[in-house]
Design an enzyme around this catalytic site. Structure first.
Site, mmCIF file in Angstrom:
data_model
loop_
_atom_site.group_PDB
_atom_site.id
_atom_site.type_symbol
_atom_site.label_atom_id
_atom_site.label_comp_id
_atom_site.label_asym_id
_atom_site.label_seq_id
_atom_site.Cartn_x
_atom_site.Cartn_y
_atom_site.Cartn_z
ATOM 1 N N ASN A 1 -10.033 -0.247 -0.393
ATOM 2 C CA ASN A 1 -8.574 -0.082 -0.340
ATOM 3 C C ASN A 1 -7.993 -0.586 -1.661
ATOM 4 O O ASN A 1 -8.021 -1.777 -1.934
ATOM 5 C CB ASN A 1 -8.032 -0.880 0.848
ATOM 6 C CG ASN A 1 -6.519 -0.770 1.002
ATOM 7 O OD1 ASN A 1 -5.836 -0.249 0.135
ATOM 8 N ND2 ASN A 1 -6.007 -1.266 2.116
ATOM 9 N N CYS B 1 0.817 -1.225 0.000
ATOM 10 C CA CYS B 1 0.000 0.000 0.000
ATOM 11 C C CYS B 1 0.851 1.276 0.000
ATOM 12 O O CYS B 1 0.346 2.360 -0.298
ATOM 13 C CB CYS B 1 -0.948 0.007 1.187
ATOM 14 S SG CYS B 1 -2.084 -1.378 1.185
ATOM 15 N N HIS C 1 -3.445 7.379 2.304
ATOM 16 C CA HIS C 1 -3.786 6.059 1.777
ATOM 17 C C HIS C 1 -5.173 5.697 2.301
ATOM 18 O O HIS C 1 -5.484 5.919 3.471
ATOM 19 C CB HIS C 1 -2.751 5.031 2.242
ATOM 20 C CG HIS C 1 -3.170 3.620 1.986
ATOM 21 N ND1 HIS C 1 -3.631 3.209 0.752
ATOM 22 C CD2 HIS C 1 -3.230 2.527 2.798
ATOM 23 C CE1 HIS C 1 -3.936 1.921 0.825
ATOM 24 N NE2 HIS C 1 -3.708 1.490 2.060
HETATM 25 N N1 ACO Z 1 -18.501 -8.933 8.594
HETATM 26 C C1 ACO Z 1 -19.004 -9.276 9.790
HETATM 27 N N2 ACO Z 1 -18.235 -9.649 10.816
HETATM 28 C C2 ACO Z 1 -16.916 -9.673 10.619
HETATM 29 C C3 ACO Z 1 -16.324 -9.332 9.388
HETATM 30 C C4 ACO Z 1 -17.179 -8.957 8.362
HETATM 31 N N3 ACO Z 1 -16.726 -8.595 7.142
HETATM 32 N N4 ACO Z 1 -14.990 -9.438 9.508
HETATM 33 C C5 ACO Z 1 -14.734 -9.824 10.749
HETATM 34 N N5 ACO Z 1 -15.900 -9.978 11.421
HETATM 35 C C6 ACO Z 1 -16.102 -10.410 12.799
HETATM 36 C C7 ACO Z 1 -14.927 -11.158 13.348
HETATM 37 O O1 ACO Z 1 -14.977 -12.524 12.950
HETATM 38 C C8 ACO Z 1 -15.134 -10.983 14.817
HETATM 39 O O2 ACO Z 1 -16.112 -11.904 15.260
HETATM 40 P P1 ACO Z 1 -15.937 -12.676 16.664
HETATM 41 O O3 ACO Z 1 -15.914 -11.562 17.680
HETATM 42 O O4 ACO Z 1 -17.129 -13.523 16.697
HETATM 43 O O5 ACO Z 1 -14.641 -13.384 16.562
HETATM 44 C C9 ACO Z 1 -15.717 -9.589 14.923
HETATM 45 O O6 ACO Z 1 -16.215 -9.278 13.618
HETATM 46 C C10 ACO Z 1 -14.718 -8.543 15.324
HETATM 47 O O7 ACO Z 1 -13.553 -8.749 14.525
HETATM 48 P P2 ACO Z 1 -12.314 -7.823 14.674
HETATM 49 O O8 ACO Z 1 -11.232 -8.315 13.754
HETATM 50 O O9 ACO Z 1 -12.014 -7.672 16.119
HETATM 51 O O10 ACO Z 1 -12.936 -6.476 14.115
HETATM 52 P P3 ACO Z 1 -12.281 -5.070 14.133
HETATM 53 O O11 ACO Z 1 -13.126 -4.134 14.884
HETATM 54 O O12 ACO Z 1 -10.831 -5.133 14.466
HETATM 55 O O13 ACO Z 1 -12.411 -4.660 12.607
HETATM 56 C C11 ACO Z 1 -11.038 -4.573 10.655
HETATM 57 C C12 ACO Z 1 -11.800 -5.474 11.608
HETATM 58 C C13 ACO Z 1 -12.012 -3.668 9.941
HETATM 59 C C14 ACO Z 1 -10.318 -5.421 9.617
HETATM 60 C C15 ACO Z 1 -10.045 -3.743 11.497
HETATM 61 O O14 ACO Z 1 -9.243 -4.567 12.277
HETATM 62 C C16 ACO Z 1 -9.186 -2.909 10.639
HETATM 63 O O15 ACO Z 1 -9.619 -1.922 10.081
HETATM 64 N N6 ACO Z 1 -7.887 -3.232 10.534
HETATM 65 C C17 ACO Z 1 -7.013 -2.549 9.657
HETATM 66 C C18 ACO Z 1 -6.882 -3.411 8.512
HETATM 67 C C19 ACO Z 1 -6.827 -2.681 7.233
HETATM 68 O O16 ACO Z 1 -7.407 -1.653 7.002
HETATM 69 N N7 ACO Z 1 -6.103 -3.310 6.357
HETATM 70 C C20 ACO Z 1 -5.959 -2.817 5.066
HETATM 71 C C21 ACO Z 1 -4.635 -3.207 4.553
HETATM 72 S S1 ACO Z 1 -3.425 -2.469 5.470
HETATM 73 C C22 ACO Z 1 -3.354 -0.971 4.970
HETATM 74 O O17 ACO Z 1 -3.629 -0.690 3.840
HETATM 75 C C23 ACO Z 1 -2.996 -0.016 5.980
#
Ligand code: ACO
Length: 324
Positions: free
Chosen positions: A281, A114, A251
Site C-alpha cells: 500500500n 490514501c 487504491h
Molecule cells: N503476521 C502474522 N500474524 C499477524 C500479523 C502478521 N503480519 N498481523 C496480525 N497478525 C495476527 C493478529 O495478532 C491476530 O492474532 P491473535 O488472533 O492471536 O490475536 C491474528 O493475526 C488475526 O488478526 P486480525 O487483525 O484479526 O487479522 P485480519 O484477518 O483482520 O487481517 C489485516 C489483518 C490484513 C490488517 C486486515 O484487517 C485488513 O486488511 N484490514 C484493512 C487494513 C488495510 O488494508 N489498511 C491499509 C490502510 S487503509 C487503506 O488504505 C484502505
C-alpha cells in the site's frame, strides 16, 4: 462545449530496494503465507537512506512530463497528495516545482491519506475547469516506510514507498460521456472514524513525527461498503456502469478489499489493474502507480473509460471516472 481536464501523460517511480515478505519474517513474528493470504502482498519498495518524498515525486513528475511530451515551463499548477512530506512545511510540491525549474503558477500539498490522489484529481479538475489554470501536474508520493513502527507486525507488512504522477490539461470537449478527460469526481469523509487509522504524532500535538497506528479489522469492515457506495454515485452521475467501464484502477491497500469491491460492484476481474502484490500500500501514490503501469504496458488506451477509487485514514474516500 465544455472544459474537461484531459490526462496527457503519466509517469511513476519506485525506489530500487525491494523488501520481501521473507525478509519481514526475520524482523517480526510473521510469515510470507500469512501476509499473502490476508493481503495479497508479496513485496514492497523502500526508499534509500536520504531519499525523500520529493525525490520520488520529482522522478515520477519528470516521467509524466516526458510521456505527455510537454515542457515543464508550461505547467501552472502542481498538486501533490502525501501524508509523508519532506518537512512539516513548506509543501513537498514546491520542492518538486523548484526541481523542475518552474517559477510560475501555484504548488501545494493535500492531505487526504490514501485518498490523496482522488482528492487531488477533484481539486485539479475544478481549478482547470474554472479557467484559472491551464496545465497541471498531479502527483501522489509517499515514503510510508518512515512512519511505520517496524516492530508492529500488524502494520509494517502492509505499506511501501513510491510515487506516480499525471499531467492534465484544460481542453474544450463537446460535453458528452464520450469526451476525453475527468467526467466526474465524488469525495467523502467521516471524521468519526479518525482514530481507526492515524499517526500518533505531529507538530502541534507531540512535536514528533509519530508512527502509523491502525485497527485493521475496523478499516476492513468499512472499506468495501464505503468504496462501493461512492462508486455507485459516480455511476449514477454519468450513466456509466460496471459493464461500460474499460478499466478499474482501485487504491491498492489490500487484495481482499479490492476483490470484495469488485465482486459487490459486479466488475469483471479481468478489468482490474493490480499492483498491491508488488508495491504494497503506497497510500496516495498507489492509484497513479497502477494507472501508469496499465498505460505503460498497453492495457489502458486512449478513449478507455477508467474508474478510480480510494479509501483511507479519516476516513476519507472517493471515486472518479476518467476517459483517457
Ligand atoms: N503476521 C502474522 N500474524 C499477524 C500479523 C502478521 N503480519 N498481523 C496480525 N497478525 C495476527 C493478529 O495478532 C491476530 O492474532 P491473535 O488472533 O492471536 O490475536 C491474528 O493475526 C488475526 O488478526 P486480525 O487483525 O484479526 O487479522 P485480519 O484477518 O483482520 O487481517 C489485516 C489483518 C490484513 C490488517 C486486515 O484487517 C485488513 O486488511 N484490514 C484493512 C487494513 C488495510 O488494508 N489498511 C491499509 C490502510 S487503509 C487503506 O488504505 C484502505
Amino acid at each position: 462545449m465544455t472544459i474537461r481536464s484531459v490526462i496527457l501523460g503519466a509517469g511513476c517511480y519506485l525506489p530500487q530496494r525491494i523488501l520481501t515478505n521473507a525478509e519481514l519474517a526475520k524482523m517480526v513474528d510473521t510469515s510470507d503465507e500469512w501476509i499473502v493470504q490476508r493481503t495479497g502482498i508479496h513485496q514492497r519498495r523502500i526508499a534509500a537512506a536520504g531519499e525523500v518524498t520529493s525525490d520520488l515525486a520529482l522522478h515520477a513528475a519528470r516521467a509524466a512530463l516526458a510521456d505527455a511530451k510537454v515542457d515543464p515551463k508550461s505547467i501552472d499548477l502542481i498538486v501533490l497528495g502525501t501524508s509523508t512530506p519532506d518537512n512539516t512545511f513548506p509543501a513537498t510540491a514546491v520542492s518538486v516545482q523548484a526541481g523542475l525549474g518552474i517559477t510560475q503558477g501555484a504548488a501545494f500539498d493535500i492531505q487526504a491519506v490514501c485518498s490523496g490522489f482522488v482528492y487531488g484529481l477533484s481539486i485539479v479538475d475544478a481549478l482547470l475547469r474554472t479557467g484559472a489554470h491551464k496545465r497541471a501536474l498531479l502527483i501522489g508520493a509517499e515514503t510510508f516506510s518512515r512512519i511505520l513502527d517496524w516492530t508492529d507486525r500488524t502494520t509494517c507488512v502492509l505499506f511501501g514507498d513510491g510515487a506516480g504522477a499525471v499531467v492534465l490539461e484544460a481542453q474544450e470537449q463537446p460535453g458528452a460521456m464520450t469526451d476525453r478527460g475527468v467526467l466526474t469526481t465524488h469525495l467523502r469523509s467521516d471524521g468519526q472514524h479518525k482514530n481507526k487509522l492515524y499517526v500518533d504524532g505531529g507538530p502541534s500535538s507531540t512535536q514528533t513525527v509519530g508512527h502509523l497506528r491502525m485497527i485493521g479489522k475496523e478499516v476492513f469492515r468499512h472499506a468495501v461498503a464505503m468504496i462501493t457506495d461512492v462508486v455507485e454515485d459516480a455511476f449514477k452521475a454519468t450513466g456509466a456502469s460496471a459493464k461500460t467501464i474499460d478499466w478499474f484502477v482501485p487504491h491498492q491497500a489490500n487484495k481482499r478489499i479490492i476483490d470484495g469491491s469488485v465482486h459487490k460492484l459486479g466488475i469483471d476481474p479481468a478489468k482490474v489493474v493490480i499492483t498491491v502484490d508488488r508495491h504494497g500500500n503506497t497510500s496516495a501514490a498507489s492509484i497513479p502507480l497502477a494507472l501508469c503501469e496499465g498505460i505503460a504496458d498497453g492495457r489502458i488506451k486512449r478513449g478507455d473509460l477508467v474508474l478510480l477509487e480510494a479509501m483511507g485514514g479519516g476516513f476519507t474516500w472517493g471515486a472518479a471516472l476518467v476517459r483517457m
